[in-house]
Design a protein around this motif. Structure first.
Motif, PDB file in Angstrom:
ATOM      1  N   LYS A 172       1.683   2.304  -3.378  1.00  0.00           N
ATOM      2  CA  LYS A 172       0.577   2.841  -4.174  1.00  0.00           C
ATOM      3  C   LYS A 172       0.165   4.231  -3.713  1.00  0.00           C
ATOM      4  CE  LYS A 172      -1.353  -1.798  -4.817  1.00  0.00           C
ATOM      5  NZ  LYS A 172      -2.521  -2.669  -4.515  1.00  0.00           N
ATOM      6  N   GLU A 192       0.826  -1.209   0.000  1.00  0.00           N
ATOM      7  CA  GLU A 192       0.000   0.000   0.000  1.00  0.00           C
ATOM      8  C   GLU A 192       0.860   1.260   0.000  1.00  0.00           C
ATOM      9  OE1 GLU A 192      -2.653  -0.333   3.289  1.00  0.00           O
ATOM     10  OE2 GLU A 192      -4.081  -1.592   2.193  1.00  0.00           O
ATOM     11  N   HIS A 197      -9.854   3.417   4.655  1.00  0.00           N
ATOM     12  CA  HIS A 197     -10.247   2.314   3.791  1.00  0.00           C
ATOM     13  C   HIS A 197     -11.675   1.842   4.071  1.00  0.00           C
ATOM     14  CE1 HIS A 197      -6.355   1.967   1.960  1.00  0.00           C
ATOM     15  NE2 HIS A 197      -5.784   1.919   3.142  1.00  0.00           N
ATOM     16  N   LYS A 211      -5.929   4.297   9.170  1.00  0.00           N
ATOM     17  CA  LYS A 211      -6.007   3.503   7.938  1.00  0.00           C
ATOM     18  C   LYS A 211      -7.389   2.898   7.768  1.00  0.00           C
ATOM     19  CE  LYS A 211      -1.148   2.188   7.606  1.00  0.00           C
ATOM     20  NZ  LYS A 211      -0.186   1.078   7.730  1.00  0.00           N
TER      21      LYS A 211
END
Length: 641
Positions: free
Chosen positions: A398, A395, A492, A488
């Motif tokens: 990205k 992650e 998400h 996080k």
């Protein structure tokens, strides 16, 4: 006698199977050798009152005490009555005595020794009995004779090595087992191990080195007590082919002259097993793959199964592959040779990474059927960290690193070391500035950091922030890790607020459930899903069996049991509000969500468990959910939060 002389007498009394040397006693008592000799003169005068006691001082051999048990007991009683032990110290010493004594020990013996009432000693014995069950050991009470532990020598040694786990309050920084041995024994064994490590370029972790030290010390004591381990001829032949057997023999070449003992072949094989099972650093990843086909096969299977289950291509992460190779090599051998470990982080890992923990447990069930060995939840939790770290590495590639602002009230001298520690340990955090409290509002207005790490409380700041110590100790690291993980999860939260309505309906909400055991709750809920056509009948057994492997409580009074996704016909979530909280592993649970998410819907699974993890941190909402009047109100509150 003064305090030093009393301690000298205690050391001699507690080490009846070994001759002691002046130099070692001086080191332990932190005094000159001449002082020890003078103190021994004083002890000889003291022992004149005990006709069966004889202190022997032989140059080149050492100091020993010949004394019968009655007089030894009398002296110990007088010593302990003037120097009382803490409850914890008493418990450790009692367990140690029971594990290393072939003769029965009475309650009265312990009561006299520790100057305690028999009722208190009996309570300690009950604690020890419960703890011994972890090692399949039984404390047998023989009328008029006392208590004796029954079980194999291997089981007793495993228990001795893990004495520090006897009480939950034991400090993780202090190993009580080492305190039961003499300083010269501890230092001599450690030196021989370090020399072995350096000579053969072995990449042991610090934890593994200490574990080997403890097992070697226990082995020394048990050899002196003539309590050998039992090794089969076939096991001996297999061990002799391993390179670790060569390392063990070299180690014992250093070991035997120091302690003047001969190491039997069975002990050499037993210690070889410990070397094979010890944790290594990732420096040995390539070597593991070269000579251990079984480990390599398990690694490939684990990565393949989890990649399909989570829909993440873990095979592209070479760091994960190398880390798993080293770790699983030790895990497999620990299971094979019967050296289980306890993971002190287990509870925190289950709460911080519930999704990954559950996925790893599901995968290990399949691996167990294929490779015929069982990996317990303590070991599984370490594997979770490997896979969680892999996801975070992927992650971070990205996404941009998070912009953090450090607010420190102690100036640049403290803020810069803090910045360095954080950026070193958290690769996805980029510290943009270190400022004082007075500058915060202006900096936030101009630069908009993602969050703030502060060493002082902040008022009226709308940006997410956390307060830690400028020294950034272990507790601060834990707090920051949880804080980052929470951010996080919030980021998400891609399923949106109505993820539950997709799978949870009023007919799957069970109110005021009364069951005595968590297995019964899971079985009831899974049976209902089967009867309504959501799952196969085998799902019931799968869900209950999963619960047996590891309790699925995630904190906050919530549990999330689940079964094999392959046994799900149509994805669904069932919820049960328990009439009264019940034990769920080491926690009390009042709200249960049974997850039956098929392979086709695994993309939603992470978000669902993430929502529940967030819910576990909201006690007010959980209380609202467990006190609702009906199913519709339950769903309304759940979706609203």
């Amino acid at each position: 006698m003064n305090n030093r002389q009393q301690e000298l007498l205690r050391i001699i009394l507690m080490n009846e199977e070994v001759a002691l040397h002046i130099k070692d006693l001086a080191e332990q008592l932190d005094c000159a050798e001449k002082t020890v000799r003078n103190d021994l003169d004083r002890l000889e005068e003291f022992l004149h009152d005990y006709p069966n006691a004889k202190l022997t001082r032989r140059p080149g051999f050492g100091i020993s005490l010949e004394i019968n048990e009655d007089e030894r007991r009398q002296i110990l009683i007088s010593l302990f009555s003037s120097q009382p032990k803490t409850n914890e110290e008493r418990l450790f010493e009692m367990a140690f005595q029971l594990l290393t004594n072939k003769k029965s020990i009475t309650l009265q013996f312990f009561a006299d020794r520790y100057f305690m009432p028999k009722a208190a000693i009996k309570k300690d014995i009950e604690t020890i009995i419960e703890w011994l069950q972890r090692f399949d050991l039984v404390l047998v009470s023989k009328q008029r004779l006392g208590h004796v532990i029954e079980g194999s020598e291997r089981q007793k040694r495993n228990a001795l090595a893990r004495l520090s786990e006897l009480t939950p309050s034991s400090s993780q920084e202090k190993n009580y087992v080492l305190q039961l041995f003499l300083p010269y024994e501890i230092s001599a064994v450690k030196k021989a191990l370090v020399d072995m490590r350096d000579k053969f370029s072995l990449a042991f972790t610090d934890e593994a080195l200490e574990s080997l030290q403890i097992h070697a010390l226990i082995m020394l004591k048990r050899i002196r007590q003539r309590s050998p381990v039992s090794i089969q001829p076939s096991e001996r032949e297999m061990a002799a082919k391993r390179k670790e057997y060569h390392y063990a023999n070299w180690f014992f070449e250093q070991f035997e002259p120091i302690f003047q003992v001969i190491i039997p072949e069975e002990e050499r094989v037993y210690f070889t097993w410990h070397l094979i099972s010890s944790k290594r650093t990732e420096e040995e990843a390539g070597q593991v793959y070269q000579y251990d086909d079984e480990t390599a096969s398990v690694v490939r299977t684990l990565i393949d199964r989890l990649s399909k289950l989570i829909v993440v291509d873990f095979a592209t992460d070479s760091t994960l592959t190398n880390g798993l190779a080293v770790h699983l090599h030790s895990v497999i051998n620990r299971m094979k040779y019967g050296f289980p470990i306890t993971n002190p982080l287990l509870s925190n890992i289950k709460k911080m990474y519930p999704f990954m923990f559950n996925m790893v447990i599901l995968t290990l069930e399949e691996i167990q059927q294929t490779y015929q060995f069982d990996i317990p939840e303590d070991e599984a939790a370490y594997l979770v960290l490997h896979f969680q770290a892999s996801i975070e590495r992927m992650e971070s590639k990205k996404a941009l690193r998070k912009k953090a602002l450090i607010v420190c009230h102690l100036g640049m001298g403290m803020s810069y070391p803090l910045e360095a520690k954080i950026e070193q340990q958290y690769q996805d955090i980029e510290v943009h500035a270190c400022i004082g409290k007075a500058e915060v509002n202006e900096y936030v207005r101009l630069h908009r950091p993602d969050f703030i790490i502060s060493t002082v409380p902040l008022e009226k700041i709308k940006v997410e922030h956390i307060v830690i110590s400028p020294l950034f100790g272990q507790e601060d690291q834990r707090k920051l890790s949880q804080f980052v993980e929470k951010l996080k999860r919030q980021k998400h939260d891609f399923q949106g607020p109505y993820i539950f309505s997709k799978y949870l309906t009023e007919e799957l909400v069970f109110m005021k459930v009364e069951r005595e055991h968590r297995y019964e709750v899971v079985e009831m809920m899974a049976t209902s899903l089967f009867q309504k056509g959501f799952v196969n009948k085998e799902f019931i057994h799968s869900a209950v069996n999963r619960e047996r492997i590891s309790a699925t409580a995630i904190g906050g009074g919530i549990a999330i049991p689940h079964g094999n996704p392959a046994l799900v016909e149509r994805s669904a979530i069932a919820a049960a509000i328990l009439k009264d909280p019940i034990d769920w592993g080491n926690e009390k649970v009042s709200l249960v969500f049974l997850l039956a998410i098929s392979k086709d819907n695994q993309g939603d699974n992470r978000g669902i468990i993430g929502k529940m993890a967030s819910l576990s941190e909201s006690p007010i909402v959980v209380n609202m959910l467990t006190t609702v009047r009906d199913e519709s109100e339950f769903l309304r509150i759940l979706e609203g939060n």
